[in-house]
Design a protein around this motif. Structure first.
Motif, short mmCIF file in Angstrom:
data_model
loop_
_atom_site.label_atom_id
_atom_site.label_comp_id
_atom_site.label_asym_id
_atom_site.label_seq_id
_atom_site.Cartn_x
_atom_site.Cartn_y
_atom_site.Cartn_z
N TYR A 41 37.92 16.35 40.02
CA TYR A 41 37.64 16.35 41.54
C TYR A 41 38.88 15.62 42.31
N THR A 88 31.83 24.60 51.83
CA THR A 88 31.14 25.20 50.48
C THR A 88 31.47 24.16 49.38
N ARG A 89 32.69 23.49 49.57
CA ARG A 89 33.08 22.27 48.83
C ARG A 89 33.04 20.88 49.24
N LYS A 91 29.22 10.41 35.52
CA LYS A 91 29.36 11.15 36.61
C LYS A 91 30.70 10.59 37.45
N GLU A 93 40.16 21.28 37.26
CA GLU A 93 39.24 22.08 37.84
C GLU A 93 37.91 21.30 38.38
N TRP A 94 37.30 21.85 39.31
CA TRP A 94 36.12 21.26 40.02
C TRP A 94 35.54 22.36 40.99
N LYS A 95 34.30 22.66 40.61
CA LYS A 95 33.33 23.62 41.58
C LYS A 95 34.00 24.93 41.61
N GLY A 96 34.86 25.40 40.79
CA GLY A 96 35.44 26.74 41.09
C GLY A 96 36.93 26.73 41.44
N LYS A 97 37.32 25.64 41.70
CA LYS A 97 38.88 25.52 42.27
C LYS A 97 39.62 24.91 40.94
N GLU A 105 33.45 12.31 35.69
CA GLU A 105 33.80 13.71 35.79
C GLU A 105 34.45 13.83 37.13
N GLU A 107 32.79 14.39 47.60
CA GLU A 107 31.66 13.82 46.70
C GLU A 107 31.63 12.21 47.01
#
Length: 484
Positions: free
Chosen positions: A266, A246-247, A258, A339-343, A261, A250
């Motif tokens: 991340y 799910t994660r 990007k 924070e990254w994608k909900g974590k 970011e 990258e």
């Protein structure tokens, strides 16, 4: 006219001068004995005790008889005379002392000539190995697979079989003969799922070897070392590919925005997860770790080439401050969470509970196959049909600089130099109960703290921040860009 008679002292001096002239003739090396550079000798000989070298100033190095004999000529720094050591492989293929000078000579040339005479007896002695009676473990044969081929790590297969990796393969093979494997899993893990982590351990072993003695008998942390004054415990940590579907990991984007970011959330999570997991193991409670500096040594292997761009995120996560440039001037901003994608994780590793027991975090982005390939080639362990070109960014020592210095170098150039300490940075914990003495690690970069006033510490001048290597075979003249 009668000749003047020589006095007794004059006759003695004349006789000594005549004898000295005879010994000052340089004995030629036999065709099957050749000189080595110190770098080349060190690549074969990892069995020397670092403390012994404090009393022996090595001057010349030799290899003989199809790599079965090594020898070094040295000056005894206490008595200021010269001797030699002849070494052969024991039953584990480690080079160890076979013979030490019985008589020390007043000058280097006499000792060298004595060495050349002494080494001849090993040429046709019928032995390839010289057991010393204390070999209790089997030879570490890293390139003899212990599992089925389909279970081998693809990078291991490339290292073991790729002609362009010959220098790395030969170097690693020699080093591993002396490597201690307390839990007995090293070879299997190197060949399979643990390749990156085991390579990182090998890199650390090489770096520590020149300055420290290993303290045996402990499986964790990974290294227990001493320089005779201070002991250190080192636990090797790696940032690995994600197994969370799910994660997923990258890849580095070409778009600078990007990429920024990824470096703002991340990568801090990627570094933070293994560091925090190691923190929870509480190594400092082990009897052999108590009251000694504990260091976590971390390397990023989470995706191909990630080590060339991820390093700035580590310092941000460790100290909880983000560096940026505003109106051409550096600026530091406190960071509370990443924070990254909900974590989400808290920033500032050195501010976490129990982190005062971790004295420092040691980082490198250079423990890769191409590093070993370059160092092996510099040590003369690779073929002439392989060429390595290297490009990257070096640290700019100008205090006003906000960018590094690009470089593009040929490994075969006489001016090219590279060391194992290159690219190593130690981030010190300002809250440490048992601080690291930076003088014990004199050849690497050190950051002591980072806050709203900026970072305090120093980088080695022109240290390599990141690089990539082009490995070219003259038999297959197609360059490949490989990670640092």
């Amino acid at each position: 006219m009668a000749k003047a008679k020589l006095s007794r002292d004059q006759k003695r001096k004349k006789k000594l001068d005549k004898r000295r002239k005879k010994t000052e003739v340089l004995v030629r090396l036999p065709s099957d004995v050749r000189s080595l550079s110190k770098r080349q000798f060190d690549a074969f000989c990892f069995s020397r005790h670092p403390m012994a070298r404090s009393t022996a100033d090595e001057k010349q190095w030799f290899i003989a008889y199809d790599k079965k004999i090594l020898a070094t000529l040295f000056r005894d720094v206490i008595d200021n005379d010269y001797g030699f050591v002849i070494m052969g492989r024991d039953s584990r293929k480690m080079f160890r002392a076979l013979e030490v000078s019985k008589t020390f000579r007043p000058n280097e040339l006499d000792a060298r000539n004595e060495l050349i005479k002494a080494i001849k007896k090993y040429k046709n002695d019928g032995q390839s190995f010289y057991p010393q009676g204390d070999e209790t473990k089997l030879t570490n044969e890293l390139f003899e697979p212990v599992v089925e081929r389909e279970k081998l790590n693809p990078t291991y297969i490339a290292l073991a079989e790729e002609p362009r990796m010959e220098a790395a393969r030969n170097l690693i093979k020699e080093i591993v003969y002396t490597f201690d494997d307390p839990d007995g899993h090293y070879i299997k893990e190197f060949q399979t799922h643990g390749f990156d982590a085991r390579l990182w351990e090998l890199y650390l072993y090489i770096y520590f070897h020149d300055k420290f003695t290993q303290v045996k008998g402990n499986a964790a942390p990974d290294f227990h070392i001493t320089n005779g004054m201070q002991e250190y415990l080192i636990e090797a940590v790696t940032v690995n590919p994600s197994k969370n579907a799910t994660r997923p990991d990258e890849d580095a984007p070409e778009d600078p925005e990007k990429l920024r970011e990824l470096l703002n959330g991340y990568m801090q999570i990627k570094f933070g997860s293994p560091l925090y997991s190691k923190l929870k193991k509480k190594y400092w409670e082990k009897p052999h770790v108590q009251d000694k500096p504990l260091v976590f040594a971390i390397h990023d292997f989470h995706s191909t080439g990630s080590m060339t761009w991820s390093r700035t995120a580590l310092m941000e996560y460790i100290y909880g401050f983000r560096a940026s440039v505003v109106d051409g001037k550096p600026q530091m901003t406190r960071v509370v969470t990443h924070e990254w994608k909900g974590k989400s994780i808290p920033s500032g590793f050195f501010n976490q509970p129990d982190s005062e027991n971790v004295s420092a975090v040691l980082f490198s982005n250079a423990a890769t196959i191409t590093k070993f390939n370059r160092m092996g080639k510099l040590a003369g362990m690779g073929g002439d049909n392989v060429k390595i070109l290297r490009a990257g960014i070096r640290f700019n020592p100008d205090p006003e600089a906000i960018a590094g210095i690009p470089f593009n170098e040929d490994i075969d150039s006489p001016e090219y130099t590279e060391s194992w300490s290159e690219s190593l940075v130690m981030y010190h914990n300002p809250n440490a109960l048992h601080p690291v003495n930076p003088n014990d690690f004199p050849d690497i970069s050190h950051i002591f703290t980072c806050d709203e006033n900026g970072e305090q510490g120093f980088f080695q001048p022109y240290d390599v921040l990141n690089s990539a290597s082009f490995v070219i075979s003259t038999e297959e003249p197609v360059p490949e860009l490989e990670q640092i």
